[in-house]
Motif scaffolding. Structure first.
Motif, PDB file in Angstrom:
ATOM      1  N   LYS A   1      94.029  17.316  27.811  1.00 42.78           N
ATOM      2  CA  LYS A   1      93.260  16.305  27.102  1.00 42.78           C
ATOM      3  C   LYS A   1      91.750  16.262  27.773  1.00 42.78           C
ATOM      4  O   LYS A   1      91.330  16.321  28.563  1.00 42.78           O
ATOM      5  N   GLN A   2      90.866  16.177  26.287  1.00 42.48           N
ATOM      6  CA  GLN A   2      89.514  16.308  26.831  1.00 42.48           C
ATOM      7  C   GLN A   2      88.790  15.089  27.236  1.00 42.48           C
ATOM      8  O   GLN A   2      89.149  13.884  26.641  1.00 42.48           O
ATOM      9  N   GLN A   3      87.659  15.000  28.151  1.00 43.61           N
ATOM     10  CA  GLN A   3      86.810  13.773  28.066  1.00 43.61           C
ATOM     11  C   GLN A   3      85.985  13.451  26.991  1.00 43.61           C
ATOM     12  O   GLN A   3      85.667  14.501  26.176  1.00 43.61           O
ATOM     13  N   THR A   4      86.081  12.064  26.542  1.00 44.78           N
ATOM     14  CA  THR A   4      85.257  11.875  25.449  1.00 44.78           C
ATOM     15  C   THR A   4      83.738  11.661  26.031  1.00 44.78           C
ATOM     16  O   THR A   4      83.620  11.133  27.181  1.00 44.78           O
ATOM     17  N   ASN A   5      82.915  12.161  25.258  1.00 46.98           N
ATOM     18  CA  ASN A   5      81.401  12.047  25.482  1.00 46.98           C
ATOM     19  C   ASN A   5      80.929  10.689  25.215  1.00 46.98           C
ATOM     20  O   ASN A   5      80.915  10.062  24.282  1.00 46.98           O
ATOM     21  N   GLY A   6      80.572   9.657  26.299  1.00 49.18           N
ATOM     22  CA  GLY A   6      80.395   8.647  26.343  1.00 49.18           C
ATOM     23  C   GLY A   6      78.727   8.325  25.523  1.00 49.18           C
ATOM     24  O   GLY A   6      78.631   7.259  25.019  1.00 49.18           O
TER      25      GLY A   6
ATOM     26  N   ILE B   1      64.569  -8.839  15.711  1.00 47.28           N
ATOM     27  CA  ILE B   1      64.054  -7.819  16.613  1.00 47.28           C
ATOM     28  C   ILE B   1      65.263  -6.661  17.382  1.00 47.28           C
ATOM     29  O   ILE B   1      65.090  -5.513  17.483  1.00 47.28           O
ATOM     30  N   LEU B   2      66.631  -7.099  17.044  1.00 46.84           N
ATOM     31  CA  LEU B   2      67.668  -6.340  17.464  1.00 46.84           C
ATOM     32  C   LEU B   2      67.852  -4.954  16.924  1.00 46.84           C
ATOM     33  O   LEU B   2      68.197  -3.834  17.361  1.00 46.84           O
ATOM     34  N   PRO B   3      67.375  -4.552  15.337  1.00 43.79           N
ATOM     35  CA  PRO B   3      67.674  -3.532  14.834  1.00 43.79           C
ATOM     36  C   PRO B   3      66.953  -2.408  15.639  1.00 43.79           C
ATOM     37  O   PRO B   3      67.016  -1.403  15.663  1.00 43.79           O
ATOM     38  N   TYR B   4      65.534  -2.843  16.016  1.00 40.92           N
ATOM     39  CA  TYR B   4      64.500  -2.012  16.556  1.00 40.92           C
ATOM     40  C   TYR B   4      65.103  -1.326  17.880  1.00 40.92           C
ATOM     41  O   TYR B   4      65.300   0.091  18.075  1.00 40.92           O
ATOM     42  N   LEU B   5      65.441  -2.176  18.668  1.00 39.47           N
ATOM     43  CA  LEU B   5      66.192  -1.962  19.940  1.00 39.47           C
ATOM     44  C   LEU B   5      67.736  -0.884  19.684  1.00 39.47           C
ATOM     45  O   LEU B   5      67.524   0.046  20.484  1.00 39.47           O
ATOM     46  N   LEU B   6      68.474  -1.384  18.521  1.00 33.93           N
ATOM     47  CA  LEU B   6      69.601  -0.887  18.502  1.00 33.93           C
ATOM     48  C   LEU B   6      69.293   0.678  18.035  1.00 33.93           C
ATOM     49  O   LEU B   6      70.013   1.835  18.471  1.00 33.93           O
ATOM     50  N   GLY B   7      68.504   0.698  17.020  1.00 30.84           N
ATOM     51  CA  GLY B   7      67.943   2.141  16.540  1.00 30.84           C
ATOM     52  C   GLY B   7      67.267   2.968  17.409  1.00 30.84           C
ATOM     53  O   GLY B   7      67.681   4.044  17.354  1.00 30.84           O
ATOM     54  N   ILE B   8      66.574   2.521  18.264  1.00 33.05           N
ATOM     55  CA  ILE B   8      65.904   3.630  19.223  1.00 33.05           C
ATOM     56  C   ILE B   8      67.038   3.854  20.403  1.00 33.05           C
ATOM     57  O   ILE B   8      67.049   5.312  20.674  1.00 33.05           O
ATOM     58  N   LEU B   9      67.637   2.792  20.577  1.00 33.33           N
ATOM     59  CA  LEU B   9      68.715   3.562  21.843  1.00 33.33           C
ATOM     60  C   LEU B   9      69.820   4.458  20.875  1.00 33.33           C
ATOM     61  O   LEU B   9      70.231   5.316  21.847  1.00 33.33           O
ATOM     62  N   ALA B  10      70.154   4.077  19.837  1.00 30.26           N
ATOM     63  CA  ALA B  10      71.006   4.953  19.172  1.00 30.26           C
ATOM     64  C   ALA B  10      70.610   6.401  18.942  1.00 30.26           C
ATOM     65  O   ALA B  10      70.961   7.660  19.376  1.00 30.26           O
ATOM     66  N   ILE B  11      69.305   6.477  18.764  1.00 28.51           N
ATOM     67  CA  ILE B  11      68.564   7.909  18.627  1.00 28.51           C
ATOM     68  C   ILE B  11      68.465   8.552  20.136  1.00 28.51           C
ATOM     69  O   ILE B  11      68.826   9.812  20.188  1.00 28.51           O
ATOM     70  N   VAL B  12      67.940   7.830  20.975  1.00 30.36           N
ATOM     71  CA  VAL B  12      68.017   8.233  22.354  1.00 30.36           C
ATOM     72  C   VAL B  12      69.542   8.832  22.872  1.00 30.36           C
ATOM     73  O   VAL B  12      69.398  10.027  23.423  1.00 30.36           O
ATOM     74  N   PHE B  13      70.467   8.176  23.051  1.00 33.98           N
ATOM     75  CA  PHE B  13      71.773   8.308  23.443  1.00 33.98           C
ATOM     76  C   PHE B  13      72.474   9.483  22.423  1.00 33.98           C
ATOM     77  O   PHE B  13      73.153  10.260  22.859  1.00 33.98           O
ATOM     78  N   GLY B  14      72.014   9.529  21.099  1.00 33.39           N
ATOM     79  CA  GLY B  14      72.389  10.573  20.295  1.00 33.39           C
ATOM     80  C   GLY B  14      71.916  11.953  20.743  1.00 33.39           C
ATOM     81  O   GLY B  14      72.468  13.186  20.705  1.00 33.39           O
ATOM     82  N   THR B  15      70.637  11.896  20.739  1.00 35.07           N
ATOM     83  CA  THR B  15      70.139  13.348  21.342  1.00 35.07           C
ATOM     84  C   THR B  15      70.563  13.716  22.691  1.00 35.07           C
ATOM     85  O   THR B  15      70.718  14.908  22.877  1.00 35.07           O
TER      86      THR B  15
ATOM     87  N   GLY C   1      73.551  13.039  23.843  1.00 36.41           N
ATOM     88  CA  GLY C   1      74.996  13.135  23.651  1.00 36.41           C
ATOM     89  C   GLY C   1      75.023  14.613  23.106  1.00 36.41           C
ATOM     90  O   GLY C   1      76.312  15.105  22.858  1.00 36.41           O
ATOM     91  N   LYS C   2      74.176  15.109  22.131  1.00 35.23           N
ATOM     92  CA  LYS C   2      74.202  16.473  21.425  1.00 35.23           C
ATOM     93  C   LYS C   2      74.439  17.531  22.442  1.00 35.23           C
ATOM     94  O   LYS C   2      74.538  18.523  21.772  1.00 35.23           O
ATOM     95  N   LYS C   3      73.933  17.200  23.708  1.00 33.88           N
ATOM     96  CA  LYS C   3      73.743  18.383  24.756  1.00 33.88           C
ATOM     97  C   LYS C   3      75.022  19.105  24.794  1.00 33.88           C
ATOM     98  O   LYS C   3      75.342  20.315  25.484  1.00 33.88           O
ATOM     99  N   THR C   4      76.189  18.253  24.893  1.00 28.85           N
ATOM    100  CA  THR C   4      77.614  18.705  25.038  1.00 28.85           C
ATOM    101  C   THR C   4      78.380  18.980  23.863  1.00 28.85           C
ATOM    102  O   THR C   4      77.947  18.639  22.759  1.00 28.85           O
ATOM    103  N   GLU C   5      79.527  19.791  23.897  1.00 27.01           N
ATOM    104  CA  GLU C   5      79.992  20.088  22.855  1.00 27.01           C
ATOM    105  C   GLU C   5      80.985  19.041  22.470  1.00 27.01           C
ATOM    106  O   GLU C   5      81.404  18.995  21.218  1.00 27.01           O
ATOM    107  N   SER C   6      81.510  18.206  23.315  1.00 28.53           N
ATOM    108  CA  SER C   6      82.725  17.214  23.023  1.00 28.53           C
ATOM    109  C   SER C   6      81.934  16.052  22.392  1.00 28.53           C
ATOM    110  O   SER C   6      80.937  15.324  22.994  1.00 28.53           O
ATOM    111  N   GLY C   7      82.346  15.593  21.049  1.00 26.40           N
ATOM    112  CA  GLY C   7      81.890  14.443  20.477  1.00 26.40           C
ATOM    113  C   GLY C   7      80.234  14.598  20.013  1.00 26.40           C
ATOM    114  O   GLY C   7      79.260  13.876  19.759  1.00 26.40           O
ATOM    115  N   LYS C   8      80.015  16.096  19.881  1.00 28.52           N
ATOM    116  CA  LYS C   8      78.825  16.361  18.954  1.00 28.52           C
ATOM    117  C   LYS C   8      78.601  15.548  17.460  1.00 28.52           C
ATOM    118  O   LYS C   8      77.285  15.206  17.143  1.00 28.52           O
TER     119      LYS C   8
END
Length: 112
Positions: free
Chosen positions: A32-37, A57-71, A73-80
């Motif tokens: 079983k593989q670990q999920t990429n948090g 104000i909330l969408p600005y914060l959520l959008g920026i954090l989603a882009i940062v965490f997504g970038t 998270g793309k460094k590992t193969e699981s959950g790409k």
């Protein structure tokens, strides 16, 4: 006597199959593989940013954090795939907010 042989033969076939099922379950638990948090966080924040876009104000914060965490998270193969989807949804949330403000400015500039 022939019935006795048949029951012994079927018993011998049933036992190895049951053993293979038990071994197969244990192998699945080990592999079983670990999920990429970061990828999961990116996807959740991207979805929330798009859904809650009318909150000030909330969408600005959520959008920026989603882009940062997504970038990140793309460094590992699981959950790409989740990381890419979260990055795209974060960008969509920010773009929706920009379009919203352009619409508000355009409507405000109209003379009734």
């Amino acid at each position: 006597m022939s019935n006795n042989r048949t029951s012994q033969f079927s018993f011998k076939l049933a036992a190895p199959q049951a053993y293979a099922v038990i071994v197969g379950v244990k192998l699945l638990e080990i592999e079983k593989q670990q999920t990429n948090g970061m990828a999961v966080s990116s996807l959740v924040l991207g979805i929330l940013g798009v859904v809650l876009n009318l909150i000030p104000i909330l969408p600005y914060l959520l959008g920026i954090l989603a882009i940062v965490f997504g970038t990140m998270g793309k460094k590992t193969e699981s959950g790409k795939g989740m990381a890419v989807a979260g990055t795209i949804l974060g960008g969509i949330a920010l773009a929706m907010k920009v379009v919203f403000w352009l619409f508000v400015i355009a409507i405000g500039g109209l003379n009734y």
